[in-house]
Design an enzyme around this catalytic site. Structure first.
Site, PDB file in Angstrom:
ATOM      1  N   THR A  74      10.895  48.620 -69.066  1.00  0.00           N
ATOM      2  CA  THR A  74      10.897  48.061 -70.431  1.00  0.00           C
ATOM      3  C   THR A  74      11.895  46.915 -70.585  1.00  0.00           C
ATOM      4  O   THR A  74      12.216  46.514 -71.709  1.00  0.00           O
ATOM      5  CB  THR A  74      11.316  49.163 -71.420  1.00  0.00           C
ATOM      6  OG1 THR A  74      12.564  49.704 -70.950  1.00  0.00           O
ATOM      7  CG2 THR A  74      10.298  50.266 -71.513  1.00  0.00           C
ATOM      8  N   SER A  75      12.378  46.378 -69.478  1.00  0.00           N
ATOM      9  CA  SER A  75      13.516  45.437 -69.506  1.00  0.00           C
ATOM     10  C   SER A  75      13.278  44.171 -70.329  1.00  0.00           C
ATOM     11  O   SER A  75      12.306  43.436 -70.119  1.00  0.00           O
ATOM     12  CB  SER A  75      13.839  45.039 -68.065  1.00  0.00           C
ATOM     13  OG  SER A  75      14.749  43.966 -68.038  1.00  0.00           O
TER      14      SER A  75
END
Ligand SMILES: Cc1ncc(COP(=O)(O)O)c(C=O)c1O
Length: 329
Positions: A74-75
Site C-alpha cells: 500500500t506504499s
C-alpha cells in the site's frame, strides 16, 4: 551558516497551505495548525514528492531510465515514485511487501495504472530489500538499461534534503501569519522526514522547536538511530555543515502504532471520522491517523509552553481506500 543543497527538480505544488484547525472538540481549544502537504499534488499527494525532487534529479544526472524502489503493498512512497517516473519519461520497478490482490485498490491500483513493473515480496525477503533492489538494477543492466535505486521511504542523504529545504516554506508562513511555532508533529515511517525537519530548523536557528515524530512501526530506539544516520549522511554528502547537524533535535513518540504497521484500531478509525466530520480533512489509517492521535496526546500531556503546534499532514489519502471495510460505518 547555510545548507548546500544538491540539484533538484520542481515537482511538488508548493507552498502548501498552513491552516488553523478550530472545530475538532478533541483539540480542547489548543492552537493547532495543519501544514497541508497532502496537497503537494493529486497524483503526487504527500511528503514523498519533496524527497523525490532531489532523488529523481540525481537519477537523471546519472542517466537512469528506471526508478527502483520498495515499500509495503500500500506504499505511498512507491506510488509517488511511479508517478515521478511517468512524469519524467522513465520506467518504475517496485518491490512491494505483501500479496497481490484482485481487484487492486488504493496505491496498488495507481501503481498498476502508472504501468510500474511490480515484484511482490514476502516479509522475509523484505529483510534483504536493499540486496533485492540491487539485483533488480543488475537485471536491468544486463539488458543495457540503467536502474536507479531509491531506498525505503526515499530516506537517505538526498531525500532528507526535501524537508531540510521544505521547512523554510513553513517558517515563511509562520512569519506571514504572525505565529510562533513551538512544536511540529508528524508521522515517522523511515525517518527521512524527521531528519529533514530537524536539519532545516537547525539551519534556520530554530532548534528550540519541538520536532515530534510519531512512530507508526518499530520503536523510538530504532528511529532515533535511523534519523541520526540519515542526518549524518547529509553531512558526509556535503549538503549540511556539521555545526548545523550538531544542533539538530527531535523526539520519537511511541505508543501510537497500535497492533502494528498498517493495522487500524477502532479508536483510530473513529478519530479519522471525527477529523473528517469536523475539519473536512482526510487522514489515513497507516500514517497520519496515528500521528494525529499522538499529537492529541502531546497537547494533553506536555506542559503548555505557548506557541502553535503544527501537524504536518504527510498525505496517505489513497491508503483510505484500502480500509473501505473498516471505514464504511
Ligand atoms: C503518508 C505518509 N506519512 C508519513 C510517512 C513517513 O515519512 P518518512 O518515511 O520520511 O518517515 C510516509 C512514508 O513512509 C507516508 O507515506
Amino acid at each position: 551558516m547555510d545548507l548546500i543543497p544538491p540539484v533538484r527538480l520542481t515537482l511538488a505544488h508548493v507552498p502548501t497551505p498552513l491552516e488553523p484547525l478550530t472545530r475538532l472538540p478533541a483539540l480542547g481549544g489548543a492552537e493547532v495548525w495543519i501544514k497541508r502537504d497532502d496537497l503537494t499534488g493529486v497524483a503526487l499527494s504527500g511528503n514523498k514528492v519533496r524527497k523525490l525532487e532531489f532523488l529523481a534529479a540525481d537519477a537523471l544526472e546519472r542517466g537512469a531510465d528506471t526508478l527502483i524502489t520498495c515499500g509495503a503493498v500500500t506504499s505511498n512512497h512507491a506510488r509517488a515514485t511511479a508517478v515521478v517516473a511517468a512524469r519524467l519519461g522513465l520506467h518504475s520497478h517496485l518491490l512491494l511487501r505483501g500479496e497481490d490482490e484482485r481487484p487492486r485498490r488504493g496505491n496498488l491500483l495507481l501503481d498498476t495504472l502508472l504501468g510500474s513493473s511490480l515484484e511482490f515480496i514476502t516479509s522475509e525477503q523484505w529483510q534483504a530489500r536493499d540486496a533485492l533492489m540491487a539485483t533488480a538494477a543488475e537485471r536491468l543492466a544486463a539488458e543495457g538499461r540503467r536502474g536507479y535505486v531509491i531506498p525505503e521511504g526515499g530516506s537517505n542523504h538526498l531525500g532528507a534534503m526535501g524537508y531540510a529545504i521544505g521547512v523554510a516554506e513553513l517558517l515563511e508562513q509562520e512569519q506571514e501569519l504572525g505565529l510562533r511555532i513551538s512544536r511540529i508533529v508528524h508521522a515517522v515511517g523511515s525517518g527521512g522526514t524527521t531528519a529533514g525537519i530537524a536539519l532545516g530548523l537547525a539551519a534556520a536557528g530554530r532548534e528550540e522547536v519541538d520536532v515530534v515524530g510519531v512512530a507508526v512501526c518499530d520503536d523510538a530506539a530504532y528511529f532515533n538511530d535511523a534519523v541520526a544516520r540519515i542526518a549524518d549522511s547529509t553531512v558526509a554528502a556535503g549538503y549540511v555543515p556539521s555545526p548545523i547537524r550538531r544542533r539538530t533535535r527531535w523526539r520519537i513518540l511511541e505508543g501510537f502504532k497500535g497492533e502494528g504497521y498498517g493495522i487500524a484500531s477502532p479508536d483510530g478509525i473513529e478519530l479519522i471520522q471525527e477529523v473528517a466530520r469536523h475539519e473536512g480533512v482526510f487522514l489515513d489509517p497507516v500514517y497520519t491517523g496515528k500521528a494525529f492521535a499522538g499529537m492529541l496526546a502531546e497537547l494533553g500531556n506536555s506542559a503548555p509552553s505557548g506557541g502553535a503546534t503544527v501537524f504536518l499532514h504527510t498525505g496517505g489519502i489513497f491508503g483510505l481506500f484500502s480500509f473501505a471495510d473498516q471505514l464504511s460505518v
